[in-house]
Design a protein around this motif. Structure first.
Motif, PDB file in Angstrom:
ATOM      1  N   THR A  93       0.813  -1.216   0.000  1.00 26.57           N
ATOM      2  CA  THR A  93       0.000   0.000   0.000  1.00 26.57           C
ATOM      3  C   THR A  93       0.841   1.258   0.000  1.00 26.57           C
ATOM      4  OG1 THR A  93      -0.121  -0.031   2.404  1.00 26.57           O
ATOM      5  CG2 THR A  93      -1.913  -1.100   1.202  1.00 26.57           C
ATOM      6  N   GLY A  94       2.128   1.159  -0.335  1.00 25.86           N
ATOM      7  CA  GLY A  94       2.925   2.385  -0.383  1.00 25.86           C
ATOM      8  C   GLY A  94       4.372   2.075  -0.682  1.00 25.86           C
ATOM      9  N   SER A  96       7.005   3.859   0.424  1.00 26.98           N
ATOM     10  CA  SER A  96       7.971   4.293   1.429  1.00 26.98           C
ATOM     11  C   SER A  96       8.481   3.125   2.255  1.00 26.98           C
ATOM     12  CB  SER A  96       7.323   5.309   2.372  1.00 26.98           C
ATOM     13  OG  SER A  96       6.337   4.660   3.153  1.00 26.98           O
ATOM     14  N   GLY A  97       7.693   2.047   2.316  1.00 24.72           N
ATOM     15  CA  GLY A  97       8.142   0.915   3.116  1.00 24.72           C
ATOM     16  C   GLY A  97       8.149   1.212   4.595  1.00 24.72           C
ATOM     17  N   GLY A  98       7.644   2.365   4.955  1.00 27.30           N
ATOM     18  CA  GLY A  98       7.603   2.714   6.374  1.00 27.30           C
ATOM     19  C   GLY A  98       6.611   1.829   7.109  1.00 27.30           C
ATOM     20  N   VAL A  99       6.542   2.041   8.406  1.00 27.36           N
ATOM     21  CA  VAL A  99       5.780   1.165   9.266  1.00 27.36           C
ATOM     22  C   VAL A  99       4.276   1.214   9.023  1.00 27.36           C
ATOM     23  CG1 VAL A  99       5.447   0.570  11.666  1.00 27.36           C
ATOM     24  CG2 VAL A  99       7.600   1.415  10.928  1.00 27.36           C
ATOM     25  N   GLY A 100       3.817   2.188   8.241  1.00 26.86           N
ATOM     26  CA  GLY A 100       2.382   2.281   7.979  1.00 26.86           C
ATOM     27  C   GLY A 100       1.990   1.651   6.651  1.00 26.86           C
ATOM     28  N   THR A 101       2.879   0.851   6.082  1.00 26.22           N
ATOM     29  CA  THR A 101       2.618   0.221   4.792  1.00 26.22           C
ATOM     30  C   THR A 101       2.291  -1.246   5.002  1.00 26.22           C
ATOM     31  OG1 THR A 101       4.388   1.626   3.934  1.00 26.22           O
ATOM     32  CG2 THR A 101       3.592  -0.113   2.493  1.00 26.22           C
ATOM     33  N   TRP A 102       1.276  -1.735   4.285  1.00 24.54           N
ATOM     34  CA  TRP A 102       0.938  -3.166   4.376  1.00 24.54           C
ATOM     35  C   TRP A 102       1.380  -3.895   3.115  1.00 24.54           C
ATOM     36  CZ3 TRP A 102      -4.574  -1.035   4.769  1.00 24.54           C
ATOM     37  CH2 TRP A 102      -4.813  -0.514   6.056  1.00 24.54           C
ATOM     38  N   ASN A 157      12.444  -6.494   3.995  1.00 20.17           N
ATOM     39  CA  ASN A 157      12.350  -5.542   5.102  1.00 20.17           C
ATOM     40  C   ASN A 157      10.908  -5.309   5.480  1.00 20.17           C
ATOM     41  OD1 ASN A 157      15.067  -5.011   5.422  1.00 20.17           O
ATOM     42  ND2 ASN A 157      15.073  -3.504   3.788  1.00 20.17           N
ATOM     43  N   PRO A 221      -2.287   0.664  -4.529  1.00 19.32           N
ATOM     44  CA  PRO A 221      -2.825   0.930  -3.182  1.00 19.32           C
ATOM     45  C   PRO A 221      -4.283   1.385  -3.212  1.00 19.32           C
ATOM     46  CG  PRO A 221      -0.645   1.908  -3.392  1.00 19.32           C
ATOM     47  CD  PRO A 221      -1.017   1.409  -4.753  1.00 19.32           C
TER      48      PRO A 221
END
Lengths: 394, 834
Positions: A93-94, A96-102, A157, A221
């Motif tokens: 869903t994004g 950025s691969g940040g913690v808010g991505t599924w 990751n 997304p």
């Protein structure tokens, strides 16, 4: 309490609108062959089986042998059977691969006798992510070797991050893996310029995805969010297809890479990487020539270091020293090697002391002050100082 | 001032400008034992460096830290604050080599120097204890991508800044799992700098930090260093949302200190114009350089720094003695500067602020501050740089012509008694909170009722429900999950409220940003914008691209926008009666339209011209405080207006003109309608005469109106009241920053003759210019008596005759005699018996 919406209306104005639940929407099981894996129906697994050989662009998907070079490149000692390779790719869903991505869809592919099997795990409810991950984890057993395209930077990751967020043991952390993007870059970057999967597919595998069928990644997304709101599985159809294509391309690309490496005259390759491949195969003359070519390229530092170690192993010390001296101004390893040489071979303790002190100075100036390195340098310093004192006494 | 002040030039040319002196005698150090709870290895390295006792505040701080308390150390510069946190941090590492700590610094320079100090201590500890260590890393925007993974995984000690924490670390916290699982301490340096919008964001970033640390099972301990504030304990407690022990009794030895308040001499008494502060600073600087005294000169802006340096270098025999310090020097260069100063090769450094220095020059002999730096706390901190252990030192503040500068040098108790300002933050400012909650949501799903820091569950859910309504949240059971492909941290800056910004661009480079609401009055087309001491002319304001195009030009005038403002009361949160007036505070919607602007000459304050503008209306919600004089006060004021009205000189052709106007108006009063009988009626200026550039403008027929004597008197009285309120408004806008640590532009004072915020009566309105508000205006609500008393004090003590920018506004603005009118008004509003 004041009217929050009224106050914030200007800031909120360009948010997205939620779609409404579609009561007549078709379910996943009606569109894709597969099954729900749990009672609460929050995890779906689709499955596709391909008989080999499968025609794919200008090439074909079929079994191949994995050369030692690639295994040692990937840090593996034991031979690997092609059935142990687990090709995987995620849809997320994004970027950025940040913690808010599924990673809401993860597809895996494996060779099994004369077939290639693709299984796709899909998360119907982000609130039950832990169930989805538990099912997915079952594919990643002890004996498999994960293969991905850019997985090292992104997919692994992300999956590990999702595990941590759900307080589960990450299933991709300690495994050796093969990242085809890294390999491809080694071999083709200079020649082709870009290395994204779509481009490589086009150029090397002769695949052109039908624009009517395929989807730009940026749109994925939004489709998933709409699916969450409406429950309409049709929206996911193209995403599943896109994912299957990505997975099928990987073993075909891998086979092509193997072919190139096995051939006699590999061209347009990164010198330091190729040189190391030669060295690992035992072709030291070719390795040396390759490193030397690389000294004037854009891998000078690595080539110089590797070449110096090659010389050192071959006991060609004057040549090694010349390289270390050239590198001494900015490379800590070179200073350490010079110090070692001075201390153990020539017994010139004063020089050894100077080299070590210089190394220490450089270590402090690094962006990252490496605790271990300083510890080791300190030990070396102390030892040399003691030797100096002893020689004064004598 | 008869005794000679050590180090100060004895020449009368200087001494006659001294307004006040404070001498603080030398103080011996107060020491204490090294806290026994520290591990033996640490005691060993202290012993190795011949340290067998600590300053009392260091001992206190370390003991408190080891006992598990959150701390703030607010002792002076060079009092060894760093040791107060270095030792506890290293002690915890010795006991558990997996323990991690995070260090937050406002500037890279400070971070690099502290990293070096910590690395030194660490290497000695490793040598003695034989315990190896992961390492120390700086993790900020400059850290190369290739190194980031290693640094985040291996470092025991991370040096970073709030922006990186917000943007680069928190949203990827799973990569920092090991770090957060073992997080023991969070060290916040210069914590008093986190105020206003930046501080409000910072509190939220800390809320997110604690939330994620708790997810990994950690509850870190906070140790802060701070300058002294009026509300140190309260402020820090609010900032980090923990109970903090404040340690402010400084045990380090101090040499004798002299502080001098210096006022450049008057060159024009009537207009109260003084010689330029910069020239005086330069003259003083020359003296100190020639007498070989190590000094730092602090100037407000980079331009000022460059000017001072070039003047000094031109006039001195040895120009290499002077160095202009710019921020952004690399570690190597800073160390060179340090050693050159210690060796005496450089005498004088000119810099913009104490923070940017980041260099350790021990102590200095003299500090000269050119113009009040904006807060008492900064002044004391900059002065605090003076004094090597045991030696005498001198601190001088050279006053500029600003109202506050002048006020402070005439009221030395502010600086000498060290009554610094309060620092204010509003972490629950709705704009800030909304964006920060998006970031927090991205980092970890919320449960209904969970709450966020000190914000309770119900309020937090209100925001989350709103985000759900606007499509950013997926609900699953009682969980709120972030549903978007965007990366919320990248769309907000910690220094703005993010509610629409305009970028300021000059020659293709972005030199600054302003909030959308402020853009229309600060950078309207043809506005003069001052930035870092340079003036820029706004060529174009692009509403679509949110861009202001500026041209760097030296100009001899500045601009002031004219706007129409309307207020809507959203929620009243307080009201009370004061002497002669009612006061209120609350949340308001401000609708403003810039209708024109004036060009005003620097120095003489003369209005050059005025032009209209066609700008869109802006709306914003913020916090406000306003007061309205009672009807009784207004009556008294009008009465005194009768006696105090001074006749104007309208020019020789006036008689003819007034006949023409009366004829045009049919010899009838335009207000009540009655016609002239025997005596001629008066002709009245709608916009007062004195507010025009020249009499031709003032006497245009459209500005003239026939009124009968009664109506004329009423109109004059109205004008009188208007003028006194306007003058008071100007004055209060000048004073407000003295009570709050803020810039002039953070708060706006407006005067309305018939305000709907005060049931139609006149009102003086203060509102925060930051959308959502920081709490500046409402702070003044509680200071109403004090502020008005101070206003009276200033107006009484200003040396101008009829008004000036330093008190009630330029004469042309508020009309002649505004000063007298304001004094009259304040008589009714201020308690004189206190």
């Amino acid at each position: 309490m004041f009217d929050l919406e009224k106050i914030l209306k200007d800031t909120l104005k360009d948010k997205r609108i939620n779609s409404i639940k579609d009561e007549d929407a078709r379910e996943l099981s009606e569109i894709l062959p597969g099954e729900y894996l749990n009672k609460s129906k929050t995890v779906y697994r689709a499955e596709f089986i391909y008989r080999l050989p499968l025609s794919y662009g200008t090439r074909e998907l079929s079994r191949f042998d994995i050369p030692e070079v690639i295994l040692s490149w990937a840090g593996m000692d034991n031979p690997v059977q092609i059935n142990n390779l687990l090709f995987y790719d995620t849809e997320t869903t994004g970027l950025s691969g940040g913690v808010g991505t599924w990673a809401f869809l993860t597809g895996i592919g494996r060779f099994e006798s004369d077939q290639f099997i693709v299984r796709q795990y899909f998360m119907l409810d982000p609130g039950s992510e832990d169930e989805y991950l538990s099912e997915l984890a079952k594919e990643f057993t002890e004996d498999i070797i994960p293969v991905s395209f850019n997985g090292r930077s992104y997919d692994s990751n992300l999956l590990n991050s999702r595990c941590i967020m759900n307080e589960m043991k990450p299933f991709l952390i300690n495994q050796k893996d093969i990242d085809l993007l890294y390999l491809a870059r080694r071999l083709w970057r200079k020649e082709l310029g870009r290395c994204n999967l779509g481009y490589l597919e086009e150029q090397l595998l002769g695949i052109a995805r039908d624009p009517a069928d395929d989807l730009p990644s940026e749109d994925i997304p939004e489709l998933y969010f709409e699916y969450l709101e409406t429950g309409n599985a049709e929206l996911m159809h193209k995403v599943f297809k896109h994912n299957v294509s990505d997975i099928l391309s990987m073993p075909v690309l891998f086979a092509l890479i193997v072919e190139v490496i096995n051939s006699e005259d590999p061209q347009s390759i990164d010198h330091s990487a190729l040189a190391r491949l030669y060295r690992d195969l035992g072709y030291e003359k070719e390795a040396e020539a390759c490193f030397k070519k690389g000294l004037t390229g854009n891998n000078t530092v690595i080539c110089r270091a590797q070449l110096s170690f090659l010389y050192k192993r071959q006991n060609r010390l004057p040549e090694a020293i010349a390289l270390w001296q050239a590198a001494a101004e900015s490379e800590i390893y070179a200073l350490i090697e010079l110090a070692k040489h001075a201390e153990h071979k020539v017994k010139d303790f004063q020089s050894a002391l100077n080299w070590t002190q210089q190394a220490m100075k450089l270590a402090y100036e690094n962006e990252f002050v490496d605790g271990r390195q300083i510890f080791e340098l300190q030990k070396r310093l102390n030892r040399i100082k003691q030797k100096i004192e002893r020689s004064i006494d004598n | 001032m008869d005794s000679i002040i050590r180090r100060f030039p004895p020449d009368e040319r200087f001494t006659k400008n001294i307004m006040a002196v404070q001498e603080i005698p030398a103080k011996v150090g107060e020491y204490c034992e090294i806290p026994s709870q520290l591990s033996d290895t640490i005691k060993d390295i202290l012993a190795d460096s011949n340290i067998n006792k600590l300053y009392s505040h260091q001992g206190e701080a370390i003991s408190q830290a080891l006992a598990g308390n959150h701390l703030a150390i607010a002792t002076g510069v060079a009092s060894g604050k760093s040791l107060c946190y270095q030792l506890p941090v290293l002690d915890s590492w010795l006991r558990d080599k997996e323990s991690r700590s995070m260090f937050l610094y406002p500037t890279k320079a400070l971070a690099q120097d502290q990293k070096r100090e910590l690395a030194d201590l660490l290497s000695r500890l490793m040598e003695i204890s034989g315990q190896s260590c992961g390492g120390i890393g700086i993790y900020d925007g400059d850290t190369p991508t290739s190194q980031r993974k290693m640094i985040s995984q291996r470092s025991n000690f991370i040096f970073t800044n709030p922006d990186m924490l917000h943007l680069g670390i928190m949203p990827h916290h799973t990569r920092w799992a090991k770090f957060f699982s073992n997080l023991r301490y969070v060290i916040i340096d210069e914590v008093h700098t986190y105020r206003g919008i930046f501080g409000s964001h910072f509190t939220n970033v800390i809320r997110r930090l604690k939330r994620i640390a708790a997810f990994y099972g950690s509850h870190p301990q906070f140790i802060c260093t701070s300058a002294t504030l009026a509300n140190t304990s309260k402020f820090i407690t609010k900032l980090i949302e923990e109970d903090v022990q404040v340690i402010d009794k400084d045990g380090s030895p101090q040499g004798r200190k002299s502080y001098v308040l210096y006022n450049p001499p008057l060159v024009n008494r009537e207009l109260a114009i003084r010689r330029s502060a910069m020239l005086e600073t330069i003259a003083l600087g020359e003296y100190f350089t020639e007498t070989d005294q190590q000094s730092i000169i602090f100037a407000h802006t980079r331009r000022m720094v460059e000017l001072i340096v070039s003047y000094l270098q031109r006039n001195l025999k040895n120009p290499d003695n002077v160095l202009g310090y710019r921020s952004g020097y690399l570690a190597k260069q800073r160390r060179e500067i340090e050693s050159e100063m210690k060796a005496g090769d450089i005498n004088t450094v000119v810099a913009t602020s104490a923070l940017e220095l980041g260099i350790d020059v021990g102590g200095l002999d003299v500090i000269v501050i050119n113009g009040y730096p904006g807060s008492i706390a900064s002044t004391l901190q900059q002065w605090g740089r003076a004094g090597r252990t045991g030696d005498d030192s001198l601190g001088i503040l050279v006053a500029g012509s600003d109202l506050i500068d002048q006020y402070l040098v005439k009221h030395p108790e502010y600086l000498f008694k060290g009554i610094p300002e309060q620092a204010l933050i509003n972490p629950d400012n709705p704009f800030i909170l909304l964006h920060q909650l998006e970031c927090a949501l991205f980092e970890k799903p919320f449960r209904s009722g969970e709450g966020f820091g000190a914000l309770n569950g119900a309020e937090t859910d209100q925001y989350l429900d709103l985000l759900q309504k606007y499509g950013k949240v997926h609900r699953s059971g009682d969980k709120y999950l972030w549903k978007s492909d965007t990366y919320p941290a990248s769309s907000i800056s910690l220094r703005t409220t993010g509610s629409g910004e305009y970028l300021l661009q000059c020659e293709g480079l972005v030199i600054g940003k302003v909030d959308e609401a402020s853009a229309y009055w600060m950078v309207h087309p043809q506005a003069v914008y001052i930035h870092n001491g340079q003036s820029y002319l706004v060529k174009e304001l692009d509403f679509e691209k949110h861009l202001a195009i500026l041209d760097n030009q030296p100009l001899d005038y500045y601009t002031q926008s004219i706007s129409r403002t309307d207020y809507e009361l959203l929620q009243e949160t307080g009201r009370d009666k004061e002497k002669g007036a009612d006061k209120y505070q609350g949340q308001v919607r401000v609708e403003r339209q810039v209708t024109g602007f004036k060009r005003i000459k620097w120095g003489s304050q003369e209005i050059l011209d005025q032009a209209p503008l066609d700008m869109p209306v802006t709306e914003m919600v913020t916090m406000a405080y306003w007061f309205s004089p009672t009807d009784e006060t207004i009556e008294k004021l009008k009465e005194s207006g009768n006696w105090n009205n001074t006749p104007n000189q309208y020019g020789a052709a006036w008689k003819k003109l007034s006949e023409k106007v009366r004829s045009r108006d049919g010899f009838a009063c335009q207000n009540c309608g009655i016609t002239e009988t025997d005596k001629a009626f008066h002709v009245h200026h709608k916009i007062p005469f004195k507010q025009f550039v020249n009499r031709y403008e003032a006497n245009r027929e459209s500005n003239l109106i026939t009124l009968c004597p009664t109506c004329h008197l009423l109109a004059e009285q109205e004008a009188y009241v208007q003028s006194s309120l306007a003058g008071l408004g100007w004055l209060l806008q000048n004073i407000a920053p003295l009570h709050l640590m803020c810039d002039r532009s953070d708060i706006r004072v407006d005067v309305q003759q018939q305000s709907n915020l005060a049931e139609g009566r006149p009102a003086v309105i203060f509102h925060d210019t930051v959308p959502g508000g920081i709490g500046l205006s409402t702070r003044i609500y509680s200071q109403h008596k004090k502020i008005l008393a101070q206003a009276l004090d200033i107006v009484n003590s200003c040396e101008c005759s009829a008004g000036c920018p330093a008190c009630t506004g330029p004469v042309a603005e508020s009309g002649e005699g505004a000063k007298a009118k304001v004094k009259e008004l304040l008589k009714y509003l201020v308690q004189t018996d206190v």
